[in-house]
Design a protein around this motif. Structure first.
Motif, PDB file in Angstrom:
ATOM      1  N   GLY A 126       2.847   1.661  12.341  1.00  0.00           N
ATOM      2  CA  GLY A 126       3.375   2.877  11.748  1.00  0.00           C
ATOM      3  C   GLY A 126       4.803   3.184  12.139  1.00  0.00           C
ATOM      4  O   GLY A 126       5.395   4.137  11.633  1.00  0.00           O
ATOM      5  N   VAL A 127       5.370   2.379  13.044  1.00  0.00           N
ATOM      6  CA  VAL A 127       6.753   2.577  13.483  1.00  0.00           C
ATOM      7  C   VAL A 127       7.585   1.334  13.167  1.00  0.00           C
ATOM      8  O   VAL A 127       8.637   1.421  12.537  1.00  0.00           O
ATOM      9  CB  VAL A 127       6.817   2.895  14.995  1.00  0.00           C
ATOM     10  N   ILE A 128       7.111   0.177  13.609  1.00  0.00           N
ATOM     11  CA  ILE A 128       7.783  -1.097  13.332  1.00  0.00           C
ATOM     12  C   ILE A 128       7.225  -1.734  12.062  1.00  0.00           C
ATOM     13  O   ILE A 128       7.951  -2.283  11.234  1.00  0.00           O
ATOM     14  CB  ILE A 128       7.596  -2.082  14.512  1.00  0.00           C
ATOM     15  N   VAL A 129       5.921  -1.662  11.912  1.00  0.00           N
ATOM     16  CA  VAL A 129       5.231  -2.283  10.779  1.00  0.00           C
ATOM     17  C   VAL A 129       3.985  -1.458  10.479  1.00  0.00           C
ATOM     18  O   VAL A 129       3.467  -0.768  11.358  1.00  0.00           O
ATOM     19  CB  VAL A 129       4.838  -3.746  11.123  1.00  0.00           C
ATOM     20  N   ASP A 130       3.532  -1.510   9.250  1.00  0.00           N
ATOM     21  CA  ASP A 130       2.317  -0.778   8.893  1.00  0.00           C
ATOM     22  C   ASP A 130       1.146  -1.750   8.806  1.00  0.00           C
ATOM     23  O   ASP A 130       0.947  -2.406   7.794  1.00  0.00           O
ATOM     24  CB  ASP A 130       2.501  -0.051   7.563  1.00  0.00           C
ATOM     25  N   THR A 131       0.399  -1.849   9.901  1.00  0.00           N
ATOM     26  CA  THR A 131      -0.796  -2.697   9.892  1.00  0.00           C
ATOM     27  C   THR A 131      -2.060  -1.851   9.768  1.00  0.00           C
ATOM     28  O   THR A 131      -3.167  -2.368   9.912  1.00  0.00           O
ATOM     29  CB  THR A 131      -0.889  -3.549  11.174  1.00  0.00           C
ATOM     30  N   ALA A 132      -1.870  -0.552   9.515  1.00  0.00           N
ATOM     31  CA  ALA A 132      -3.018   0.357   9.449  1.00  0.00           C
ATOM     32  C   ALA A 132      -4.029  -0.096   8.395  1.00  0.00           C
ATOM     33  O   ALA A 132      -5.239   0.018   8.596  1.00  0.00           O
ATOM     34  CB  ALA A 132      -2.541   1.771   9.147  1.00  0.00           C
ATOM     35  N   LYS A 133      -3.520  -0.636   7.279  1.00  0.00           N
ATOM     36  CA  LYS A 133      -4.433  -1.060   6.213  1.00  0.00           C
ATOM     37  C   LYS A 133      -5.328  -2.202   6.672  1.00  0.00           C
ATOM     38  O   LYS A 133      -6.501  -2.280   6.292  1.00  0.00           O
ATOM     39  CB  LYS A 133      -3.641  -1.476   4.970  1.00  0.00           C
ATOM     40  N   TYR A 134      -4.780  -3.083   7.530  1.00  0.00           N
ATOM     41  CA  TYR A 134      -5.574  -4.205   8.029  1.00  0.00           C
ATOM     42  C   TYR A 134      -6.616  -3.727   9.046  1.00  0.00           C
ATOM     43  O   TYR A 134      -7.749  -4.209   9.062  1.00  0.00           O
ATOM     44  CB  TYR A 134      -4.668  -5.260   8.659  1.00  0.00           C
ATOM     45  N   HIS A 135      -6.206  -2.782   9.901  1.00  0.00           N
ATOM     46  CA  HIS A 135      -7.160  -2.198  10.843  1.00  0.00           C
ATOM     47  C   HIS A 135      -8.306  -1.531  10.073  1.00  0.00           C
ATOM     48  O   HIS A 135      -9.479  -1.706  10.415  1.00  0.00           O
ATOM     49  CB  HIS A 135      -6.473  -1.144  11.719  1.00  0.00           C
ATOM     50  N   TYR A 136      -7.934  -0.767   9.049  1.00  0.00           N
ATOM     51  CA  TYR A 136      -8.947  -0.046   8.281  1.00  0.00           C
ATOM     52  C   TYR A 136      -9.933  -1.001   7.614  1.00  0.00           C
ATOM     53  O   TYR A 136     -11.154  -0.804   7.686  1.00  0.00           O
ATOM     54  CB  TYR A 136      -8.284   0.838   7.224  1.00  0.00           C
ATOM     55  N   LEU A 137      -9.414  -2.043   6.985  1.00  0.00           N
ATOM     56  CA  LEU A 137     -10.293  -3.007   6.318  1.00  0.00           C
ATOM     57  C   LEU A 137     -11.248  -3.671   7.305  1.00  0.00           C
ATOM     58  O   LEU A 137     -12.439  -3.843   7.025  1.00  0.00           O
ATOM     59  CB  LEU A 137      -9.458  -4.069   5.598  1.00  0.00           C
ATOM     60  N   ALA A 138     -10.723  -4.031   8.481  1.00  0.00           N
ATOM     61  CA  ALA A 138     -11.555  -4.694   9.487  1.00  0.00           C
ATOM     62  C   ALA A 138     -12.613  -3.747  10.050  1.00  0.00           C
ATOM     63  O   ALA A 138     -13.780  -4.127  10.216  1.00  0.00           O
ATOM     64  CB  ALA A 138     -10.678  -5.238  10.611  1.00  0.00           C
TER      65      ALA A 138
END
Length: 236
Positions: free
Chosen positions: A31-43
């Motif tokens: 959320g600061v450098i990169v948005d990996t939230a979508k990957y966390h959510y899917l997993a």
């Protein structure tokens, strides 16, 4: 000029001069450098489905900025599922395998807008840079982004024993960099992260919405079009 007006100007100058020189900037990852939230959510959602219930996007917000095991505890509570410690560790490991598989899709183009330019400017200004993240996969993600070389130190979930809002992650980062906490700025998108920065005695800049990050010293939407000099000027 009246005496009161002169006093106000002198006080303003004093406040600006009293602000410690910034020597280091510490960044959260997701959320600061990169948005990996979508990957966390899917997993996490796949794991919840495996256990017989669903995980909504709203519920997923509860997992922001905290560790993997803390996230799992929240998910199990949502689903009303009780497991022993061995089963929890197994599920957390399975989730991480899914997440890492999804993260293979990350490329340098996935860095959030403006962040690379901002880091370039910090480097030119000889300001030290550190990462302070709950993620245990920070090094892998930064490598995929081709941004690992920007950071003088990485403090991640493999090193810390206390999650945010505890200040440990940022105090460790400042220690690694040899910089006093009051000369550090933290960039965070989560409430717990801002609380962690403030507990460490650092300036906390929020990335997101002012209505959410109410404890931040300053809130910006992101780094796109933001320069180091302009941002630091707003803190004076």
């Amino acid at each position: 000029m009246s005496e009161n007006a002169l006093f106000t100007i002198l006080q303003d100058i004093k406040l600006k001069n009293d602000m410690p020189t910034v020597q280091a900037c510490l960044f959260d990852l997701d959320g600061v450098i990169v948005d990996t939230a979508k990957y966390h959510y899917l997993a996490w959602r796949q794991l919840a489905n495996q256990l017989g219930f669903d995980l909504t996007l709203e519920q997923n917000e509860l997992l922001k900025g905290i560790s993997r095991m803390e996230s799992l505890e929240i998910i199990l509570k949502i689903g009303g599922v009780k497991l022993d410690e061995e089963e929890k560790l197994k599920l957390a490991a399975e989730k991480n395998v899914r997440y890492l598989e999804l993260c293979k899709q990350i490329t340098p183009d996935d860095a959030l807008p403006g962040v690379r330019d901002f880091l370039d400017e910090l480097r030119k200004d000889k300001i030290k840079v550190g990462l302070g993240s709950a993620s245990k996969n920070a090094k892998t993600i930064l490598t995929n982004l081709r941004m690992l070389d920007y950071f003088d130190t990485l403090v991640d979930g493999n090193r810390v024993t206390k999650g945010k809002p505890d200040p440990q992650v940022f105090l460790m980062g400042a220690g690694d960099l040899g910089v006093s906490p009051d000369r550090c700025i933290v960039f965070e998108d989560a409430v717990a992260g801002i609380q962690s920065a403030k507990a460490a005695g650092m300036i906390g800049i929020g990335i997101g919405e002012e209505s959410v990050l109410t404890e931040a010293d300053l809130v910006i939407k992101g780094f796109d079009g933001v320069t180091v000099s302009d941002l630091f000027g707003k803190l004076k």
